[in-house]
Design a protein around this motif. Sequence first.
Motif, PDB file in Angstrom:
ATOM      1  N   ALA A   1       0.858  -1.189   0.000  1.00 35.91           N
ATOM      2  CA  ALA A   1       0.000   0.000   0.000  1.00 35.91           C
ATOM      3  C   ALA A   1       0.890   1.233   0.000  1.00 35.91           C
ATOM      4  O   ALA A   1       1.800   1.354   0.823  1.00 35.91           O
ATOM      5  CB  ALA A   1      -0.911   0.004   1.224  1.00 35.91           C
ATOM      6  N   LEU A   2       0.617   2.132  -0.916  1.00 36.98           N
ATOM      7  CA  LEU A   2       1.402   3.350  -1.069  1.00 36.98           C
ATOM      8  C   LEU A   2       0.465   4.543  -0.995  1.00 36.98           C
ATOM      9  O   LEU A   2      -0.555   4.588  -1.685  1.00 36.98           O
ATOM     10  CB  LEU A   2       2.125   3.327  -2.424  1.00 36.98           C
ATOM     11  N   GLU A   3       0.799   5.500  -0.122  1.00 39.06           N
ATOM     12  CA  GLU A   3       0.013   6.721  -0.002  1.00 39.06           C
ATOM     13  C   GLU A   3       0.917   7.913  -0.306  1.00 39.06           C
ATOM     14  O   GLU A   3       1.966   8.090   0.326  1.00 39.06           O
ATOM     15  CB  GLU A   3      -0.591   6.868   1.399  1.00 39.06           C
ATOM     16  N   ILE A   4       0.502   8.724  -1.265  1.00 40.92           N
ATOM     17  CA  ILE A   4       1.248   9.903  -1.685  1.00 40.92           C
ATOM     18  C   ILE A   4       0.353  11.120  -1.498  1.00 40.92           C
ATOM     19  O   ILE A   4      -0.820  11.110  -1.897  1.00 40.92           O
ATOM     20  CB  ILE A   4       1.658   9.788  -3.165  1.00 40.92           C
ATOM     21  N   ARG A   5       0.897  12.158  -0.876  1.00 36.17           N
ATOM     22  CA  ARG A   5       0.155  13.393  -0.691  1.00 36.17           C
ATOM     23  C   ARG A   5       1.012  14.580  -1.126  1.00 36.17           C
ATOM     24  O   ARG A   5       2.215  14.613  -0.881  1.00 36.17           O
ATOM     25  CB  ARG A   5      -0.239  13.594   0.778  1.00 36.17           C
ATOM     26  N   PHE A   6       0.356  15.552  -1.752  1.00 40.62           N
ATOM     27  CA  PHE A   6       0.982  16.826  -2.076  1.00 40.62           C
ATOM     28  C   PHE A   6       0.194  17.933  -1.393  1.00 40.62           C
ATOM     29  O   PHE A   6      -1.029  18.025  -1.561  1.00 40.62           O
ATOM     30  CB  PHE A   6       0.986  17.073  -3.593  1.00 40.62           C
ATOM     31  N   ARG A   7       0.872  18.761  -0.635  1.00 37.75           N
ATOM     32  CA  ARG A   7       0.195  19.894   0.005  1.00 37.75           C
ATOM     33  C   ARG A   7      -0.021  20.995  -1.027  1.00 37.75           C
ATOM     34  O   ARG A   7       0.823  21.252  -1.869  1.00 37.75           O
ATOM     35  CB  ARG A   7       1.033  20.422   1.163  1.00 37.75           C
ATOM     36  N   GLY A   8      -1.165  21.648  -0.950  1.00 38.74           N
ATOM     37  CA  GLY A   8      -1.495  22.740  -1.864  1.00 38.74           C
ATOM     38  C   GLY A   8      -2.765  22.456  -2.626  1.00 38.74           C
ATOM     39  O   GLY A   8      -3.797  23.058  -2.396  1.00 38.74           O
ATOM     40  N   SER A   9      -2.691  21.544  -3.585  1.00 38.29           N
ATOM     41  CA  SER A   9      -3.851  21.046  -4.319  1.00 38.29           C
ATOM     42  C   SER A   9      -4.709  22.175  -4.874  1.00 38.29           C
ATOM     43  O   SER A   9      -4.205  23.107  -5.492  1.00 38.29           O
ATOM     44  CB  SER A   9      -4.664  20.103  -3.429  1.00 38.29           C
ATOM     45  N   ALA A  10      -6.026  22.125  -4.623  1.00 35.40           N
ATOM     46  CA  ALA A  10      -6.938  23.093  -5.221  1.00 35.40           C
ATOM     47  C   ALA A  10      -6.697  24.513  -4.735  1.00 35.40           C
ATOM     48  O   ALA A  10      -7.110  25.470  -5.400  1.00 35.40           O
ATOM     49  CB  ALA A  10      -8.382  22.691  -4.945  1.00 35.40           C
ATOM     50  N   SER A  11      -6.027  24.676  -3.598  1.00 29.40           N
ATOM     51  CA  SER A  11      -5.702  26.017  -3.125  1.00 29.40           C
ATOM     52  C   SER A  11      -4.699  26.718  -4.025  1.00 29.40           C
ATOM     53  O   SER A  11      -4.477  27.925  -3.888  1.00 29.40           O
ATOM     54  CB  SER A  11      -5.149  25.953  -1.690  1.00 29.40           C
ATOM     55  N   LEU A  12      -4.081  25.966  -4.943  1.00 24.91           N
ATOM     56  CA  LEU A  12      -3.102  26.536  -5.861  1.00 24.91           C
ATOM     57  C   LEU A  12      -3.699  26.904  -7.217  1.00 24.91           C
ATOM     58  O   LEU A  12      -2.964  27.300  -8.130  1.00 24.91           O
ATOM     59  CB  LEU A  12      -1.935  25.558  -6.055  1.00 24.91           C
ATOM     60  N   ASP A  13      -5.016  26.775  -7.379  1.00 28.34           N
ATOM     61  CA  ASP A  13      -5.635  27.191  -8.636  1.00 28.34           C
ATOM     62  C   ASP A  13      -5.249  28.625  -8.960  1.00 28.34           C
ATOM     63  O   ASP A  13      -5.285  29.510  -8.092  1.00 28.34           O
ATOM     64  CB  ASP A  13      -7.163  27.092  -8.545  1.00 28.34           C
ATOM     65  N   LEU A  14      -4.899  28.873 -10.202  1.00 20.38           N
ATOM     66  CA  LEU A  14      -4.517  30.217 -10.623  1.00 20.38           C
ATOM     67  C   LEU A  14      -5.751  31.121 -10.696  1.00 20.38           C
ATOM     68  O   LEU A  14      -6.886  30.636 -10.825  1.00 20.38           O
ATOM     69  CB  LEU A  14      -3.832  30.149 -11.983  1.00 20.38           C
ATOM     70  N   PRO A  15      -5.563  32.442 -10.619  1.00 22.34           N
ATOM     71  CA  PRO A  15      -6.711  33.362 -10.704  1.00 22.34           C
ATOM     72  C   PRO A  15      -7.528  33.129 -11.969  1.00 22.34           C
ATOM     73  O   PRO A  15      -6.980  32.997 -13.081  1.00 22.34           O
ATOM     74  CB  PRO A  15      -6.027  34.742 -10.728  1.00 22.34           C
TER      75      PRO A  15
END
Length: 436
Positions: free
Chosen positions: A46-60
């Motif tokens: 089992a492998l779990e990968i997470r990236f912080r930011g996600s939808a909060s990084l949508d450009l204007p």
Amino acid sequence: MLRFLSTVFLVIFANFAQAEIDIKEVTSPGGIDAWVVEEPSIPFVALEIRFRGSASLDLPGKRGATNLMVGLLEEGSGDMTAQEFQAAREALAARFSYRAYDDTLSISARVLTENRDEALALLRQSLVTPTFDQDALDRVRAQVLTGIAGDAKDPNEIANVAFDAGAFGDHPYGSSLSGTVDTVNALTREDMFDAHRNALTRDQLFVSVVGDVRADEVGQMLDALLLDLPATGPALPPDVAFGLDGGVTVIDFKTPQSVALFGHAGIKRDDEDFFAAYIMNQVLGAGGFESRLMEEVREKRGLTYGIRTYLVPKFHSEMVLGSVASANNTIAEAIEVTRNEWARMANEGLTAEELETAKTFLTGEYPLRFDGNSEIAKIMVGMQMIGLSPDYVVNRNDYINAVTLEDVNRVAAELLRPDDLHFVVVGKPEGLESAQ
């Protein structure tokens, strides 16, 4: 050379069985940090990968781009079409899932030991070389738009959207990560590549691996999987204060039952009083039929089927939230009782009996969460993201038991502010109108 940073042993008891979990912190040759648990008894990883930011990084002007991009990661990559990718994954008996949240982009993988390398090579292809073909983009866009249309008719989603907009304004938290009909319709292939480049970066990466794998293999495995992603990405959004004052917002919607989302500013996850707040919330509204709000709103008065409260410590803000649904002619009373119980908890606190009951439940249910490789991997990556150390799993119940009645009642008085509660009500409530 793979570096072993530390090891911690956790002994848990579940279903009267004892299991020892050995958590190793490792760093790959390419500098990717991960937590690893070797569990060879079942031939899968089992492998779990997470990236912080996600939808909060949508450009204007590009709201919904990250959400749409994540939906396309298994819809064609490398030289494979979506159908070819799905066929290859099924032939390997691998399971991949991809999700975007406000703050977190999540990838989960379950692969058999016998074809681990082939399965992870396929996963790498989807993460590193997605094609974002126009036909796939249009197909997944249509699915997203269908979801947006459905949300516009869902009272709970309407309440969520209005509450978030009032609480957070122009901050990314203030709008749906799905975007709007206009923003999603305007998204292009180039927007998908931009969102991918911004959201999947190694400087915001967290990884956990559990299963039939040796820790000394994990470094090379992760470098092959993830090292070709961009090293850095854009800055995360700033913190934002909760912006709603106490009051009521009514949104007219034709339905026999009104729904209400309510809350005010909360407590940070790393606050030294978080565990006291956690216990307090268990008694107030998180404890199911044992909670005060269920007792007062449902059991005594029959105003709802259910009411629940939550501590929500997001990365850039924090809230205490709750939700309740009641008939249009009783929702006003349900809100009044809720506010009164909020005030009673703030003014009087818990009883010694309530404190011990909550502690017994919270410490007893914690080991039961560690009931499989996938669950352990999810817990470990979540711990990493909020800055906990591996020994947290050993000490967590001690933190709960260390909370005194004086602690929890002081925190209740400081955290709970009934006059600051804001209720967003969707329906045709009788005896309620917007007031702030």
